[in-house]
Design a protein around this motif. Sequence first.
Motif, PDB file in Angstrom:
ATOM      1  N   GLN A  47       0.816  -1.218   0.000  1.00 27.86           N
ATOM      2  CA  GLN A  47       0.000   0.000   0.000  1.00 27.86           C
ATOM      3  C   GLN A  47       0.852   1.271   0.000  1.00 27.86           C
ATOM      4  N   SER A  48       1.853   1.263  -0.879  1.00 32.68           N
ATOM      5  CA  SER A  48       2.734   2.427  -1.001  1.00 32.68           C
ATOM      6  C   SER A  48       3.291   2.485  -2.415  1.00 32.68           C
ATOM      7  N   ALA A  49       4.059   3.538  -2.686  1.00 31.50           N
ATOM      8  CA  ALA A  49       4.747   3.677  -3.975  1.00 31.50           C
ATOM      9  C   ALA A  49       6.249   3.519  -3.779  1.00 31.50           C
ATOM     10  N   ASP A  50       6.651   2.648  -2.844  1.00 33.10           N
ATOM     11  CA  ASP A  50       8.061   2.379  -2.555  1.00 33.10           C
ATOM     12  C   ASP A  50       8.456   1.042  -3.178  1.00 33.10           C
ATOM     13  N   LEU A  51       9.583   1.028  -3.889  1.00 30.95           N
ATOM     14  CA  LEU A  51       9.997  -0.154  -4.649  1.00 30.95           C
ATOM     15  C   LEU A  51      11.450  -0.502  -4.329  1.00 30.95           C
ATOM     16  N   ALA A  52      11.739  -1.802  -4.291  1.00 26.87           N
ATOM     17  CA  ALA A  52      13.112  -2.296  -4.137  1.00 26.87           C
ATOM     18  C   ALA A  52      13.411  -3.304  -5.239  1.00 26.87           C
ATOM     19  N   ASP A  60      12.324  -7.736   1.374  1.00 28.12           N
ATOM     20  CA  ASP A  60      11.053  -7.707   2.085  1.00 28.12           C
ATOM     21  C   ASP A  60      10.983  -6.441   2.936  1.00 28.12           C
ATOM     22  N   TRP A  61      10.007  -5.576   2.648  1.00 28.51           N
ATOM     23  CA  TRP A  61       9.867  -4.303   3.356  1.00 28.51           C
ATOM     24  C   TRP A  61       9.205  -4.498   4.715  1.00 28.51           C
ATOM     25  N   ALA A  62       9.673  -3.754   5.708  1.00 31.27           N
ATOM     26  CA  ALA A  62       8.915  -3.618   6.947  1.00 31.27           C
ATOM     27  C   ALA A  62       7.683  -2.768   6.654  1.00 31.27           C
ATOM     28  N   LYS A  63       6.674  -2.868   7.512  1.00 30.01           N
ATOM     29  CA  LYS A  63       5.407  -2.192   7.257  1.00 30.01           C
ATOM     30  C   LYS A  63       5.575  -0.684   7.117  1.00 30.01           C
ATOM     31  N   ASP A  64       6.464  -0.084   7.942  1.00 31.65           N
ATOM     32  CA  ASP A  64       6.644   1.375   7.899  1.00 31.65           C
ATOM     33  C   ASP A  64       7.651   1.820   6.852  1.00 31.65           C
ATOM     34  N   GLY A  65       8.327   0.870   6.197  1.00 30.21           N
ATOM     35  CA  GLY A  65       9.278   1.197   5.145  1.00 30.21           C
ATOM     36  C   GLY A  65      10.658   1.592   5.622  1.00 30.21           C
ATOM     37  N   ASP A  66      10.894   1.591   6.917  1.00 33.22           N
ATOM     38  CA  ASP A  66      12.196   2.009   7.441  1.00 33.22           C
ATOM     39  C   ASP A  66      13.228   0.892   7.418  1.00 33.22           C
TER      40      ASP A  66
END
Length: 206
Positions: A101-106, A159-165
């Motif tokens: 649920q974000s626009a963050d990509l790895a 694998d992203w953490a929920k907060d993206g940090d």
Amino acid sequence: DVASFRFRDDGGYLVMQRYSRPDQENKGVDLVTRDLATGLEMNFGNISEYAWQEDGMLLAMITDAEGQAGNGVQVFNTETGVLRPLDSNPTRYSGLSWRKQSADLAVLREQEDGDYDTPTHVVLTWRGLKDDNPTQRILDSSTAGLPEDSRIIDGYTPDWAKDGDILFLGIRDREKKPEIPADSIAAKDSTATEELAPAEVLVWHS
């Protein structure tokens, strides 16, 4: 002639990936997106991997072309029709991973090292890809504080953490190439197989 397909979460778009040729060495194939409201289709060539943004309009794609010409990662905005190149390098990319649920990509970018037989990977991340100026960060395994003689592997998708940090990555030990004396030739046993050590998890504060 469709090997795989996936709908956008709202059902408005369909993406279809074709089969590879039996004789091709690269992993990229044609990828077709179809707007189900208008029937408009777009074709993207040499795509090896794709991933929809969760509950969003962005489609991330990895290019893997013959001879690695133009290899890279790009994002197609199905709402605006804009295709945004993010990174390009004559090497292989893998492991597309959107944060939920974000626009963050790895993504992982393969990196050879002359001292080792097995490659490692550079980790690339972008925060806010719906914005005009997303934030990019790069984790180079040579300066990432990894344990000595270890590498970031592509068998573990970031694998992203929920907060993206925090970003979780897979690492594995590797051995340096043996030093070959100048007056001898090392013979390699073609029947030998590499025994892989278990993978571990690296935590990166992104």
